[in-house]
Design a protein around this motif. Structure first.
Motif: not given
Length: 348
Positions: A164-169, A243-251
Motif C-alpha cells: 500500500c502506497s498513497l503517493g507524495s501529496e 491512490h491512483c496518481g498517474f505514475g502509480s496508475m501506470w506502474e
C-alpha cells in the motif's frame, strides 16, 4: 527566482523552499498558486512573444460549465473544482483559461487508454491534442531492490503480500493511517504500507514490524521514497493498494499485481474511474459518509481481488493481463515520445 517581496509565504503557512504541492498540505495549494502568479515579474517568457502571465489572469467567458465537462455528475469528491487556486480564481477557472487560450493541448496519456476522452477535448475546445504517452522512466536494472525490502519480501509466498502506497501529496491524519493499517491487518495477508508521516505524527518515523504467530508480517515506512516498481515486480507482492496518481496508475497497469484504489485528490478520482469502470482492472474502496474509508471496506476490497476463487478477482486479473500485454507490445514507452517530438517540430 527572486524573493517574492509582495507575498509573504511564511504568513500563509508555506515553509521555505516549497516548490510544488507535494511539499505542502493540499489546503495551502491556493497560496502556492498565488505565489507563482506574483512571480511573473521575475520570469522572462521569451518563448511566448507578446504574451504575459497577466493575459491569463482573468478567465474568459463562454467556456463550458463544470457540469457540462463532468457530464452532469457533481459529487463531494469533485468539489475541489470550485476551490480557490490563486488570487480570485478557482481551480476550474484556471484549467479552463489554459484550455481556451492555448494553441495546442498536450496531455500525458495515450490513445489506447484514454483515446475517446482526448478526442472529446479536441472537439470541445477546437485545439490540436498531442499525447506524450505515459512518460515513464526506463527501468534501471543496475539498482536492485534495497536489501531491507528484499529480505522482508522473500519471507512470503508468491503473490501473498499486499503493498500500500498513497503517493507524495497525501498527508494522513494519525487516525486515518491507523485505519489503513488495521484494514491491512484484517486481510490476513502480509502487508507493507508506505506513506508520508501523519499530521499528528506517531512516535517513530522508522519502519516498524509487527510480530504475529507467523512471524513479522506487517511493515510500515513513514516518509522517504521506496523503489516502487521493484517492489511491485517482486514475486511475493500480489496486490497494490494505491491512490491512483498517474505514475502509480501506470506502474500498476504494467505490473502483475491485483489493484485496489483509494483516490483522494482530483486527478486520482478520474484515474480511478478509468481503471475501475472503463478498463475494469481494479476495484475502488467504498467511501464512508465522512469521506474516508473504514478498515472493513479496505480489507473487503483487498480480499475481493486477492481471492482466486471469486469471479470478480479472476475477471480483473484477465483484463489486467490483456491490457498489460497490449501496452507492452505496442512500444508505448518510447513510441509516443518520438511522435510527440516530431509533432512539436512540425508546429514550430
Amino acid at each position: 527566482m527572486h524573493r517574492l517581496d509582495t507575498y509573504h509565504l511564511s504568513e500563509a503557512g508555506i515553509p521555505d523552499g516549497a516548490k510544488t504541492t507535494s511539499d505542502i498540505p493540499i489546503t495551502l495549494g491556493s497560496f502556492l498558486a498565488s505565489a507563482m502568479n506574483r512571480a511573473h515579474a521575475y520570469v522572462a517568457i521569451s518563448f511566448v512573444p507578446g504574451r504575459s502571465p497577466d493575459d491569463l489572469a482573468v478567465p474568459p467567458t463562454g467556456y463550458p460549465s463544470s457540469k457540462v465537462l463532468l457530464h452532469g455528475h457533481e459529487t463531494k469528491s469533485l468539489s475541489f473544482l470550485s476551490y480557490p487556486f490563486g488570487d480570485g480564481v478557482t481551480f476550474y477557472e484556471r484549467i479552463m483559461t489554459g484550455l481556451v487560450n492555448c494553441d495546442v493541448i498536450t496531455i500525458r496519456t495515450c490513445q489506447e487508454i484514454e483515446g475517446k476522452f482526448c478526442d472529446f477535448i479536441e472537439s470541445q475546445f477546437q485545439r490540436k491534442v498531442l499525447l506524450t504517452g505515459p512518460m515513464l522512466p526506463e527501468p534501471d536494472n543496475s539498482k536492485p531492490l534495497e536489501d531491507q525490502w528484499h529480505q522482508w519480501l522473500n519471507r512470503f509466498e508468491p503473490g501473498s503480500v499486499v503493498y500500500c502506497s498513497l503517493g507524495s501529496e497525501i498527508i494522513l491524519e494519525k487516525e486515518e493511517f491507523q485505519e489503513i493499517c488495521l484494514g491491512m491487518e484484517l486481510t490476513g495477508s502480509p502487508f507493507l504500507v508506505e506513506v508520508k508521516p501523519p499530521k499528528a505524527r506517531l512516535r517513530s518515523k522508522k519502519p516498524y514490524q509487527k510480530g504475529s504467530k507467523s512471524g513479522s508480517r506487517a511493515c510500515s515506512g513513514l516518509g522517504g521514497w521506496v523503489q516502487q516498481p521493484l517492489i511491485l515486480a517482486h514475486p511475493s507482492v500480489g496486490c497494490f493498494v494505491s491512490h491512483c496518481g498517474f505514475g502509480s496508475m501506470w506502474e500498476s497497469l504494467l505490473s502483475d499485481c491485483q489493484i485496489v484504489l483509494i483516490p483522494h485528490l482530483g486527478d486520482q478520482i478520474f484515474n480511478t474511474r478509468l481503471m475501475s469502470e472503463e478498463l475494469e482492472v481494479s476495484v475502488e474502496v467504498k467511501r464512508e459518509e465522512t469521506g474516508w474509508f473504514s478498515k472493513e471496506n479496505i480489507s473487503g476490497a483487498v480480499r475481493s481481488v486477492m481471492d482466486k476463487d471469486t469471479e470478480l478477482g479472476n475477471r480483473l486479473r484477465r483484463n489486467h493481463a490483456n491490457w498489460k500485454e497490449s501496452l507492452l507490445s505496442s512500444g508505448i514507452i518510447s513510441g509516443y515520445v518520438n511522435k510527440y517530438v516530431e509533432a512539436l517540430e512540425k508546429l514550430v
